[in-house]
Write a protein that holds these residues in place. Sequence first.
Motif, mmCIF file in Angstrom:
data_model
loop_
_atom_site.group_PDB
_atom_site.id
_atom_site.type_symbol
_atom_site.label_atom_id
_atom_site.label_comp_id
_atom_site.label_asym_id
_atom_site.label_seq_id
_atom_site.Cartn_x
_atom_site.Cartn_y
_atom_site.Cartn_z
ATOM 1 N N GLU A 82 -71.555 50.507 -78.736
ATOM 2 C CA GLU A 82 -70.904 49.322 -79.307
ATOM 3 C C GLU A 82 -69.427 49.601 -79.592
ATOM 4 O OE1 GLU A 82 -73.488 48.425 -82.622
ATOM 5 O OE2 GLU A 82 -74.795 47.206 -81.353
ATOM 6 N N ASP A 118 -76.761 41.551 -66.449
ATOM 7 C CA ASP A 118 -75.611 42.356 -66.014
ATOM 8 C C ASP A 118 -75.846 43.838 -66.285
ATOM 9 O OD1 ASP A 118 -72.680 42.602 -65.205
ATOM 10 O OD2 ASP A 118 -72.641 43.457 -67.223
ATOM 11 N N LEU A 147 -81.472 42.875 -75.557
ATOM 12 C CA LEU A 147 -80.574 41.818 -75.094
ATOM 13 C C LEU A 147 -81.289 40.680 -74.384
ATOM 14 C CD1 LEU A 147 -77.601 43.935 -73.661
ATOM 15 C CD2 LEU A 147 -77.542 42.431 -75.668
ATOM 16 N N ASN A 174 -83.633 38.649 -75.212
ATOM 17 C CA ASN A 174 -83.732 37.419 -76.012
ATOM 18 C C ASN A 174 -82.388 36.998 -76.597
ATOM 19 O OD1 ASN A 174 -86.531 37.213 -75.596
ATOM 20 N ND2 ASN A 174 -86.951 38.629 -77.295
ATOM 21 N N GLU A 175 -81.555 37.997 -76.963
ATOM 22 C CA GLU A 175 -80.296 37.671 -77.619
ATOM 23 C C GLU A 175 -79.237 37.175 -76.639
ATOM 24 O OE1 GLU A 175 -78.956 41.054 -79.734
ATOM 25 O OE2 GLU A 175 -80.789 41.272 -80.941
ATOM 26 N N ASP A 176 -79.132 37.835 -75.479
ATOM 27 C CA ASP A 176 -78.073 37.504 -74.524
ATOM 28 C C ASP A 176 -78.574 37.763 -73.106
ATOM 29 O OD1 ASP A 176 -75.739 37.095 -73.148
ATOM 30 O OD2 ASP A 176 -74.489 38.326 -74.473
ATOM 31 N N PRO A 177 -79.401 36.892 -72.542
ATOM 32 C CA PRO A 177 -79.994 37.109 -71.213
ATOM 33 C C PRO A 177 -78.970 37.393 -70.119
ATOM 34 C CG PRO A 177 -81.082 35.288 -72.307
ATOM 35 C CD PRO A 177 -79.903 35.643 -73.169
ATOM 36 N N PRO A 178 -77.841 36.672 -70.039
ATOM 37 C CA PRO A 178 -76.867 37.000 -68.978
ATOM 38 C C PRO A 178 -76.349 38.440 -69.094
ATOM 39 C CG PRO A 178 -76.402 34.845 -69.884
ATOM 40 C CD PRO A 178 -77.425 35.474 -70.781
ATOM 41 N N ARG A 179 -76.094 38.871 -70.311
ATOM 42 C CA ARG A 179 -75.609 40.232 -70.491
ATOM 43 C C ARG A 179 -76.709 41.243 -70.162
ATOM 44 N NH1 ARG A 179 -73.101 42.996 -76.007
ATOM 45 N NH2 ARG A 179 -72.142 44.785 -74.943
#
Length: 359
Positions: free
Chosen positions: A248, A206, A196, A198-203
């Motif tokens: 998921e 968290d 995550l 690289n794909e979704d740093p905020p997530r």
Amino acid sequence: MTAAGSASGAGWRGHWPRQLFQAALWGGFAALNLWQFQRYVGLHSGLVLIALMLALGLWAASEALRSLTLRRGWLRLGGTALGWRLAAGVALAASMLQALIALALVGGLQFGWLQMPGGQADYRFGSLLGYWFNTAVLLGAWLAVWVGVVARRQARENELARLRAESARRGLELEALRARLNPHFVFNALNNVRALINEDPPRARDMVTRLSNTLRHALQHSQRDRVRLDEEWAVIEDYLAVEAVHFEQRLRTDLRLDARCAAVELPPMLLQGLVENAVKHGIAVTPGGGLLRVVAEPLAQGVKLVVENPGRLGRSPSPGSGVGLSWLRQRLEERGPPARFDLSQLDSDTVRATLEWPA
């Protein structure tokens, strides 16, 4: 193990050692009496009979009262109830023993088989009372020592049992802690964080926060006896958020916490153990996953926790016997009624765990 069971099984470290002790004790008592008779009035056959019958009678009476006490379970009574039973037994045994000695002595003198100083036995009321009193004191002293030894051993065994139970509880806590720090869970979580970043740093940030909260709670759980339900609920939310990244779409959640029971206190990780059990034995092994439902609702005095997950009881090799449930049942045993736990098959594809915990 009860005091009666312990004493009857081992006696004073076994039957023969106890009998050797008895032989030495009452044999020594007989020898002391014979020595005193020889020194002060001369050794007569009637006095020898008295010394031997008294020693053998005290031996037999002490063994009989010991056996009766164990067989009737008097040691479990304690206090006054035990005291008056033993006192009555001593009084009766002393009376019977002195009656037998009197019959043998008087009969032997009458038939000329025995000799006494002065040619007769002294059985005036005062003398008879003195004989009985001395016999009762000796027998009572023996019983008091025996009861003290048994009570001390039982106290030691109870303390050992308590320490073993405490050790087992601590061992279970450590096992529960190891389960919470399952390397597969941590490994999967770290791999998901890496993906995550690289794909979704905020997530990813968290997820790191939620993973940190989950692990910190696991490390600190043994330092507190109770936690508020809303605190435990926050950890459940963090744990499921981490698992949701791994599973998921296979993990869907429905969490419902009634505000009226948020302040109820319960042992730490009690609810978390149920949730983790639901994920491990439900979501993880069910093709396509499913809905994990967690509900907390108030009772008249306490809280009712319900955890539902897809699955079937009996699907895992040892359903209901994992570390989490063992930990829970240990807490239930310590708490006692009205705490209650039930694990059941709600329908063909859903398992329900219900925990009722008093406030």
